[in-house]
Motif scaffolding. Structure first.
Motif, PDB file in Angstrom:
ATOM      1  N   GLY A  43       0.599  -1.205   0.024  1.00 51.73           N
ATOM      2  CA  GLY A  43       0.174  -0.037  -0.046  1.00 51.73           C
ATOM      3  C   GLY A  43       0.957   1.182  -0.168  1.00 51.73           C
ATOM      4  O   GLY A  43       0.349   2.163  -0.107  1.00 51.73           O
ATOM      5  N   ALA A  44       2.226   1.214  -0.070  1.00 49.61           N
ATOM      6  CA  ALA A  44       2.985   2.425  -0.333  1.00 49.61           C
ATOM      7  C   ALA A  44       3.430   2.361  -1.632  1.00 49.61           C
ATOM      8  O   ALA A  44       3.169   1.650  -2.660  1.00 49.61           O
ATOM      9  CB  ALA A  44       4.103   2.189   0.689  1.00 49.61           C
ATOM     10  N   THR A  45       4.302   3.627  -2.008  1.00 47.48           N
ATOM     11  CA  THR A  45       4.804   3.904  -3.200  1.00 47.48           C
ATOM     12  C   THR A  45       5.299   2.760  -4.117  1.00 47.48           C
ATOM     13  O   THR A  45       5.180   2.417  -5.048  1.00 47.48           O
ATOM     14  CB  THR A  45       5.641   5.162  -3.235  1.00 47.48           C
ATOM     15  OG1 THR A  45       4.809   6.105  -2.427  1.00 47.48           O
ATOM     16  CG2 THR A  45       6.017   5.663  -4.670  1.00 47.48           C
ATOM     17  N   PRO A  46       6.476   1.954  -3.254  1.00 47.95           N
ATOM     18  CA  PRO A  46       7.164   0.758  -4.014  1.00 47.95           C
ATOM     19  C   PRO A  46       5.879  -0.224  -4.490  1.00 47.95           C
ATOM     20  O   PRO A  46       5.997  -0.575  -5.611  1.00 47.95           O
ATOM     21  CB  PRO A  46       7.780   0.176  -2.928  1.00 47.95           C
ATOM     22  CG  PRO A  46       8.192   1.397  -2.080  1.00 47.95           C
ATOM     23  CD  PRO A  46       6.976   2.011  -1.955  1.00 47.95           C
ATOM     24  N   ASP A  47       5.045  -0.311  -3.591  1.00 49.29           N
ATOM     25  CA  ASP A  47       3.902  -1.383  -4.378  1.00 49.29           C
ATOM     26  C   ASP A  47       3.327  -0.822  -5.462  1.00 49.29           C
ATOM     27  O   ASP A  47       3.219  -1.451  -6.544  1.00 49.29           O
ATOM     28  CB  ASP A  47       2.922  -1.459  -3.149  1.00 49.29           C
ATOM     29  CG  ASP A  47       1.670  -2.444  -3.418  1.00 49.29           C
ATOM     30  OD1 ASP A  47       1.949  -2.940  -4.391  1.00 49.29           O
ATOM     31  OD2 ASP A  47       0.828  -2.305  -2.576  1.00 49.29           O
ATOM     32  N   TYR A  48       2.708   0.363  -5.415  1.00 52.01           N
ATOM     33  CA  TYR A  48       2.019   0.882  -6.844  1.00 52.01           C
ATOM     34  C   TYR A  48       2.823   1.157  -7.981  1.00 52.01           C
ATOM     35  O   TYR A  48       2.463   0.845  -8.932  1.00 52.01           O
ATOM     36  CB  TYR A  48       1.358   2.300  -6.364  1.00 52.01           C
ATOM     37  CG  TYR A  48       0.071   2.060  -5.513  1.00 52.01           C
ATOM     38  CD1 TYR A  48      -1.155   1.287  -5.708  1.00 52.01           C
ATOM     39  CD2 TYR A  48       0.256   2.239  -3.872  1.00 52.01           C
ATOM     40  CE1 TYR A  48      -2.212   1.207  -5.192  1.00 52.01           C
ATOM     41  CE2 TYR A  48      -0.794   1.578  -3.120  1.00 52.01           C
ATOM     42  CZ  TYR A  48      -2.036   1.314  -3.567  1.00 52.01           C
ATOM     43  OH  TYR A  48      -2.979   1.182  -2.654  1.00 52.01           O
ATOM     44  N   ILE A  49       4.126   1.573  -7.773  1.00 57.68           N
ATOM     45  CA  ILE A  49       5.039   1.612  -8.758  1.00 57.68           C
ATOM     46  C   ILE A  49       5.355   0.158  -9.614  1.00 57.68           C
ATOM     47  O   ILE A  49       5.390   0.200 -10.541  1.00 57.68           O
ATOM     48  CB  ILE A  49       6.142   2.486  -8.389  1.00 57.68           C
ATOM     49  CG1 ILE A  49       6.113   3.779  -7.993  1.00 57.68           C
ATOM     50  CG2 ILE A  49       7.118   2.366  -9.440  1.00 57.68           C
ATOM     51  CD1 ILE A  49       5.507   4.627  -9.142  1.00 57.68           C
ATOM     52  N   LEU A  50       5.662  -0.775  -8.685  1.00 57.08           N
ATOM     53  CA  LEU A  50       6.029  -1.914  -9.407  1.00 57.08           C
ATOM     54  C   LEU A  50       4.788  -2.502 -10.068  1.00 57.08           C
ATOM     55  O   LEU A  50       4.886  -2.899 -11.107  1.00 57.08           O
ATOM     56  CB  LEU A  50       6.333  -2.779  -8.229  1.00 57.08           C
ATOM     57  CG  LEU A  50       6.875  -4.314  -8.866  1.00 57.08           C
ATOM     58  CD1 LEU A  50       7.857  -4.146  -9.676  1.00 57.08           C
ATOM     59  CD2 LEU A  50       7.166  -5.149  -7.679  1.00 57.08           C
ATOM     60  N   LYS A  51       3.546  -2.512  -9.211  1.00 54.74           N
ATOM     61  CA  LYS A  51       2.495  -3.026 -10.044  1.00 54.74           C
ATOM     62  C   LYS A  51       2.196  -2.197 -11.336  1.00 54.74           C
ATOM     63  O   LYS A  51       1.853  -2.773 -12.295  1.00 54.74           O
ATOM     64  CB  LYS A  51       1.141  -2.747  -9.093  1.00 54.74           C
ATOM     65  CG  LYS A  51       1.078  -3.864  -8.011  1.00 54.74           C
ATOM     66  CD  LYS A  51      -0.117  -3.502  -7.225  1.00 54.74           C
ATOM     67  CE  LYS A  51      -0.248  -4.461  -6.104  1.00 54.74           C
ATOM     68  NZ  LYS A  51      -1.298  -4.222  -5.097  1.00 54.74           N
ATOM     69  N   TYR A  52       2.075  -0.813 -11.236  1.00 49.72           N
ATOM     70  CA  TYR A  52       2.115  -0.164 -12.656  1.00 49.72           C
ATOM     71  C   TYR A  52       3.028  -0.653 -13.626  1.00 49.72           C
ATOM     72  O   TYR A  52       2.737  -0.764 -14.734  1.00 49.72           O
ATOM     73  CB  TYR A  52       2.454   1.260 -12.343  1.00 49.72           C
ATOM     74  CG  TYR A  52       2.576   2.302 -13.460  1.00 49.72           C
ATOM     75  CD1 TYR A  52       1.743   2.687 -14.292  1.00 49.72           C
ATOM     76  CD2 TYR A  52       3.987   2.751 -13.584  1.00 49.72           C
ATOM     77  CE1 TYR A  52       1.856   3.365 -15.572  1.00 49.72           C
ATOM     78  CE2 TYR A  52       4.181   3.675 -14.713  1.00 49.72           C
ATOM     79  CZ  TYR A  52       3.229   4.062 -15.607  1.00 49.72           C
ATOM     80  OH  TYR A  52       3.455   4.790 -16.944  1.00 49.72           O
ATOM     81  N   LEU A  53       4.187  -0.754 -13.358  1.00 45.62           N
ATOM     82  CA  LEU A  53       5.366  -1.187 -14.224  1.00 45.62           C
ATOM     83  C   LEU A  53       5.157  -2.577 -14.753  1.00 45.62           C
ATOM     84  O   LEU A  53       5.191  -2.866 -16.050  1.00 45.62           O
ATOM     85  CB  LEU A  53       6.608  -0.935 -13.775  1.00 45.62           C
ATOM     86  CG  LEU A  53       7.470   0.420 -13.312  1.00 45.62           C
ATOM     87  CD1 LEU A  53       8.578   0.340 -12.393  1.00 45.62           C
ATOM     88  CD2 LEU A  53       7.476   1.142 -14.414  1.00 45.62           C
ATOM     89  N   LEU A  54       4.641  -3.391 -14.165  1.00 45.41           N
ATOM     90  CA  LEU A  54       4.426  -4.854 -14.511  1.00 45.41           C
ATOM     91  C   LEU A  54       3.057  -4.734 -15.329  1.00 45.41           C
ATOM     92  O   LEU A  54       3.334  -5.618 -16.379  1.00 45.41           O
ATOM     93  CB  LEU A  54       4.250  -5.681 -13.242  1.00 45.41           C
ATOM     94  CG  LEU A  54       5.313  -5.984 -12.573  1.00 45.41           C
ATOM     95  CD1 LEU A  54       5.088  -6.932 -11.187  1.00 45.41           C
ATOM     96  CD2 LEU A  54       6.205  -6.867 -13.133  1.00 45.41           C
ATOM     97  N   LYS A  55       2.072  -4.142 -15.138  1.00 42.96           N
ATOM     98  CA  LYS A  55       0.866  -3.696 -16.127  1.00 42.96           C
ATOM     99  C   LYS A  55       1.334  -3.226 -17.276  1.00 42.96           C
ATOM    100  O   LYS A  55       0.698  -3.679 -18.332  1.00 42.96           O
ATOM    101  CB  LYS A  55      -0.224  -3.199 -15.177  1.00 42.96           C
ATOM    102  CG  LYS A  55      -0.757  -3.752 -14.179  1.00 42.96           C
ATOM    103  CD  LYS A  55      -1.912  -2.969 -13.398  1.00 42.96           C
ATOM    104  CE  LYS A  55      -2.429  -3.482 -12.350  1.00 42.96           C
ATOM    105  NZ  LYS A  55      -3.347  -2.840 -11.417  1.00 42.96           N
ATOM    106  N   GLU A  56       2.207  -2.133 -17.203  1.00 43.67           N
ATOM    107  CA  GLU A  56       2.362  -1.706 -18.631  1.00 43.67           C
ATOM    108  C   GLU A  56       3.324  -2.603 -19.456  1.00 43.67           C
ATOM    109  O   GLU A  56       3.303  -2.382 -20.812  1.00 43.67           O
ATOM    110  CB  GLU A  56       3.312  -0.167 -18.208  1.00 43.67           C
ATOM    111  CG  GLU A  56       2.594   0.947 -17.642  1.00 43.67           C
ATOM    112  CD  GLU A  56       1.713   1.292 -18.752  1.00 43.67           C
ATOM    113  OE1 GLU A  56       2.268   1.540 -19.858  1.00 43.67           O
ATOM    114  OE2 GLU A  56       0.372   1.616 -18.528  1.00 43.67           O
ATOM    115  N   LYS A  57       4.185  -3.521 -18.912  1.00 42.20           N
ATOM    116  CA  LYS A  57       4.875  -4.392 -19.643  1.00 42.20           C
ATOM    117  C   LYS A  57       3.940  -5.762 -19.889  1.00 42.20           C
ATOM    118  O   LYS A  57       4.606  -6.659 -20.637  1.00 42.20           O
ATOM    119  CB  LYS A  57       6.146  -4.926 -19.050  1.00 42.20           C
ATOM    120  CG  LYS A  57       7.144  -3.748 -18.850  1.00 42.20           C
ATOM    121  CD  LYS A  57       8.211  -4.053 -18.246  1.00 42.20           C
ATOM    122  CE  LYS A  57       9.402  -3.104 -18.502  1.00 42.20           C
ATOM    123  NZ  LYS A  57       9.834  -2.898 -19.818  1.00 42.20           N
ATOM    124  N   GLY A  58       2.729  -5.619 -19.534  1.00 42.52           N
ATOM    125  CA  GLY A  58       1.605  -6.812 -19.962  1.00 42.52           C
ATOM    126  C   GLY A  58       2.189  -8.081 -18.801  1.00 42.52           C
ATOM    127  O   GLY A  58       1.709  -9.417 -19.258  1.00 42.52           O
TER     128      GLY A  58
END
Length: 315
Positions: A130-145
């Motif tokens: 629930g902190a920034t590392p969590d959301y940034i990593l999820k965002y990057l993974l989703k962007e890469k499919g």
């Protein structure tokens, strides 16, 4: 005998003086977030004849109540926490500036991993659910499919406290972790075989052409309204401290250790070049801040108080 006019003047003068700060109470976070403040602690004890005091707190959860109870005037928080407090307190706390940009790395001793795509089928331990590392990593993974928490995707695990991740990786109990500075530096200092993939330069900045905020400075709204001159002077001093810190990592490390900010001098010196300390005024960086807050909003609206903050959030 004192005249009524003189009494009235004295009373009004006292009332006027009472509106303004006799002290600026700064709440600092022990650890990497407030490394530039070590210069301030050493060199900025007063501003415009106003005393400046510094109190250290273990984490944002310890500092935040002090801001809300009028026991601290200025503090440092993650961007989403600052937004959530603003939205849930009728704007009691506003944002002055971004003081630290993203500095996350994927660390591992597995030399076959060169990018996020190489993590498919693996478990990655992340600093802070629930902190920034969590959301940034999820965002990057989703962007890469890349799917999350599926057999052919990447499994995220938040069960280990951030401060323990590097030690667990070094001991071989875990193989992959996403951590902020200075934990990457600590891991590499202890074991030269640790590989670090900079998630800002290789991933986020490729997609967005800029970094994202990791730490922000906030101020109580009442304090900002009543003490604009000393607050602005303090902000200028902090900007100067930030620039000095980036240019003088060894001396900054010594000051951090001297002022007991929770990190040894050698770690601070090595981590500063990768820690992305900045001073970016909040209002001028609204678009960048909102870009990050939208990631929180999409995944869990309650993480920022249900909505993007309005214009008055940005000092």
């Amino acid at each position: 005998m004192i005249s009524k006019k003189l009494l009235a003047f004295t009373a009004s003068a006292l009332l006027f003086t009472g509106l303004f700060a006799q002290e600026i109470r700064v709440g600092l976070l022990n650890g990497p977030s407030c490394v530039p403040a070590a210069y301030m602690m050493e060199n900025t004890k007063s501003i415009k004849n106003v005393k400046v005091t510094y109190t250290k707190y273990a984490d944002p959860q310890a500092l935040l109540p002090k801001l809300l109870k009028n026991e601290a005037d200025i503090g440092f928080l993650p961007p989403n926490v600052a937004a959530k407090v603003y939205n849930s307190t009728n704007g009691a706390v506003i944002m002055c500036a971004v003081t630290g940009n993203g500095n996350l790395s994927l660390i591992t001793k597995d030399s076959s991993v060169q990018s996020l795509e190489d993590l498919k089928g693996k478990t990655v331990y992340v600093a802070g659910h629930g902190a920034t590392p969590d959301y940034i990593l999820k965002y990057l993974l989703k962007e890469k499919g890349i799917s999350i928490n599926t057999p052919d995707g990447v499994t995220l695990d938040f069960s280990i406290p951030s401060a323990n991740l590097a030690a667990m990786l070094l001991s071989g109990k875990i193989e992959y972790a996403v951590v902020p500075e200075p934990f990457t530096t600590i891991a590499q200092q202890k074991d030269s075989s640790v590989i670090a993939i900079d998630l800002q330069k290789t991933e986020y900045e490729v997609l967005n052409k800029e970094n994202y905020p990791l730490t922000v400075m906030v101020v109580r709204k009442d304090f900002a309204e009543e003490n604009k001159a000393p607050l602005n002077a303090f902000l200028k001093e902090y900007e100067k401290a930030c620039k000095w810190t980036v240019k003088n990592p060894a001396k900054a490390g010594e000051l951090c250790q001297k002022n007991e900010l929770g990190l040894p001098a050698t770690v601070v010196e090595k981590a500063i070049p990768k820690s992305n300390y900045v001073y970016e005024p909040a209002k001028k960086n609204k678009e960048k801040i909102e870009k990050l807050l939208k990631l929180f909003l999409q995944d869990d609206p309650s993480s920022i108080g249900g909505k993007l903050p309005d214009e008055k959030f940005y000092y």
